[in-house]
Scaffold this active site. Structure first.
Site, mmCIF file in Angstrom:
data_model
loop_
_atom_site.group_PDB
_atom_site.id
_atom_site.type_symbol
_atom_site.label_atom_id
_atom_site.label_comp_id
_atom_site.label_asym_id
_atom_site.label_seq_id
_atom_site.Cartn_x
_atom_site.Cartn_y
_atom_site.Cartn_z
ATOM 1 N N ASN A 9 0.873 -1.183 0.000
ATOM 2 C CA ASN A 9 0.000 0.000 0.000
ATOM 3 C C ASN A 9 0.906 1.227 0.000
ATOM 4 O O ASN A 9 1.560 1.508 1.006
ATOM 5 C CB ASN A 9 -0.879 -0.030 1.263
ATOM 6 C CG ASN A 9 -1.641 1.256 1.479
ATOM 7 O OD1 ASN A 9 -1.781 2.069 0.570
ATOM 8 N ND2 ASN A 9 -2.138 1.445 2.701
ATOM 9 N N LYS A 11 0.025 4.274 -0.163
ATOM 10 C CA LYS A 11 -0.614 5.435 0.465
ATOM 11 C C LYS A 11 -0.441 6.674 -0.422
ATOM 12 O O LYS A 11 -0.454 6.548 -1.636
ATOM 13 C CB LYS A 11 -0.049 5.662 1.872
ATOM 14 C CG LYS A 11 -0.023 4.381 2.694
ATOM 15 C CD LYS A 11 0.287 4.624 4.134
ATOM 16 C CE LYS A 11 0.440 3.288 4.854
ATOM 17 N NZ LYS A 11 0.424 3.404 6.282
ATOM 18 N N HIS A 93 -9.195 0.752 5.383
ATOM 19 C CA HIS A 93 -7.874 0.972 5.980
ATOM 20 C C HIS A 93 -8.026 1.909 7.176
ATOM 21 O O HIS A 93 -8.837 2.843 7.151
ATOM 22 C CB HIS A 93 -6.911 1.567 4.946
ATOM 23 C CG HIS A 93 -5.493 1.573 5.436
ATOM 24 N ND1 HIS A 93 -5.026 2.515 6.319
ATOM 25 C CD2 HIS A 93 -4.461 0.730 5.198
ATOM 26 C CE1 HIS A 93 -3.757 2.259 6.600
ATOM 27 N NE2 HIS A 93 -3.386 1.178 5.930
ATOM 28 N N GLU A 95 -6.419 4.323 8.181
ATOM 29 C CA GLU A 95 -6.249 5.755 7.891
ATOM 30 C C GLU A 95 -7.516 6.337 7.269
ATOM 31 O O GLU A 95 -7.814 7.518 7.446
ATOM 32 C CB GLU A 95 -5.009 5.957 6.999
ATOM 33 C CG GLU A 95 -3.736 5.749 7.820
ATOM 34 C CD GLU A 95 -2.533 5.243 7.056
ATOM 35 O OE1 GLU A 95 -2.523 5.322 5.817
ATOM 36 O OE2 GLU A 95 -1.595 4.748 7.717
ATOM 37 N N GLU A 163 -4.692 -5.416 10.785
ATOM 38 C CA GLU A 163 -3.659 -4.398 10.978
ATOM 39 C C GLU A 163 -3.907 -3.663 12.294
ATOM 40 O O GLU A 163 -4.748 -2.755 12.358
ATOM 41 C CB GLU A 163 -3.707 -3.382 9.837
ATOM 42 C CG GLU A 163 -3.507 -3.985 8.470
ATOM 43 C CD GLU A 163 -3.031 -2.932 7.479
ATOM 44 O OE1 GLU A 163 -1.936 -3.083 6.958
ATOM 45 O OE2 GLU A 163 -3.751 -1.941 7.267
ATOM 46 N N GLY A 169 3.119 1.827 10.660
ATOM 47 C CA GLY A 169 4.077 2.919 10.488
ATOM 48 C C GLY A 169 4.836 3.289 11.745
ATOM 49 O O GLY A 169 5.498 4.330 11.779
ATOM 50 N N SER A 209 4.090 -2.584 10.165
ATOM 51 C CA SER A 209 5.543 -2.591 10.350
ATOM 52 C C SER A 209 6.203 -3.904 9.926
ATOM 53 O O SER A 209 7.181 -4.331 10.555
ATOM 54 C CB SER A 209 5.902 -2.227 11.797
ATOM 55 O OG SER A 209 5.496 -0.894 12.068
HETATM 56 C C1 PEP Z 1 -0.382 -0.104 6.156
HETATM 57 O O1 PEP Z 1 -0.492 1.090 5.970
HETATM 58 O O2 PEP Z 1 -1.273 -0.868 5.754
HETATM 59 C C2 PEP Z 1 0.814 -0.586 6.832
HETATM 60 C C3 PEP Z 1 0.819 -1.813 7.273
HETATM 61 O O3 PEP Z 1 1.870 0.286 6.963
HETATM 62 P P1 PEP Z 1 3.353 -0.038 7.513
HETATM 63 O O4 PEP Z 1 3.795 -1.328 6.848
HETATM 64 O O5 PEP Z 1 4.170 1.119 7.085
HETATM 65 O O6 PEP Z 1 3.250 -0.211 8.977
#
Ligand code: PEP
Length: 249
Positions: A9, A11, A93, A95, A163, A169, A209
């Protein structure tokens, strides 16, 4: 057997020069042993589809509107993603849930809209740190699964991404026991609602992460069928080791 999926992703990152990363990715994995998906910004989808042509690398959107057309300035419909050549779309998601106030009901309707266009919906769920510290994780997961998933779906048109919001992040990763507990719980809930056939076959990704350095141990956890990766999907040298770890899992 569930086919594993390495999903990235991007973003709100990437202009046309980022297509070189996609090209490098397909060259690094000419015949991948797992499914590969990149969800670039909407502005890059059409060009990404061209870059990924004749390769197993799928291209997806990061969100879609629940309606097919209409007065929704700035939004993109599932039909538009399909028309641009996308095969997948992320829904729910964290976000989007946080920045745009998306409710489970909205996410369910977006997921239905994706299915109606023949897109594979990657439905994202996960608890906040406050919810985990209050020992509410499984209740939150149950509520999001119940509310965000339509009653009718298939293992082919739906993927779940677990997640934890606090792991996205941040560099913080749950323990493998914590990941396993939630993935096993999601599996049980899917089997209860959709029956053993569909419920057993839906893929469940872990996201938050994921890096080359922790991918092996995450992919060894039961009911982890791949990863949804943010930051580490932006550059081929970071994403490629994750794909390789999944191929070897
Ligand atoms: C995400 O945004 O779905 C995500 C898992 O981000 P990151 O891998 O940067 O933690």
């Amino acid at each position: 057997m569930r086919r594993k999926l390495a999903a990235g992703n991007w973003k709100m990152n990437g202009t046309s020069d980022a297509l070189a990363q996609l090209d490098a990715l397909r060259k690094a994995h000419p015949t991948p042993g797992v499914d590969m998906l990149i969800c670039p910004p909407a502005t890059l989808i059409s060009a990404a589809v061209v870059t990924a042509a004749d390769h197993a690398l799928a291209i997806g959107g990061q969100d879609c509107h629940m309606n097919e057309t209409g007065a929704h300035t700035g939004d993109i419909s599932a039909a538009m993603l399909k028309d641009a050549g996308a095969s997948h779309v992320l829904t729910g998601h964290s976000e989007r849930r946080t920045d745009h106030g998306e409710s489970d009901e909205m996410i369910r309707n977006k997921t239905k809209a994706a299915h109606a266009q023949g897109l594979i919906a990657v439905v994202c769920i996960g608890e906040t740190l406050k919810e985990r510290e209050a020992a509410n994780t499984l209740d939150i997961i149950a509520g999001q699964l119940a509310g965000s998933l339509p009653d009718v779906l298939t293992a082919e048109n739906t993927v779940i991404a677990y997640e934890p919001v606090w792991a996205i992040g941040t560099g913080k990763v749950p323990t493998m026991n914590q990941i396993g507990e939630v993935h096993d719980y999601i599996r049980t809930k899917l089997e209860q609602r959709y029956g053993a056939g569909v419920g057993t076959s839906i893929r469940i990704l872990y996201g938050g992460s994921v890096k080359g350095s922790n991918a092996d141990e995450i992919f060894a956890v039961s009911n982890v069928d791949g990863a949804l990766v943010g930051g580490a999907s932006l550059r081929v040298e970071d994403f490629s080791p994750i794909i390789t770890a999944l191929e070897n899992a």
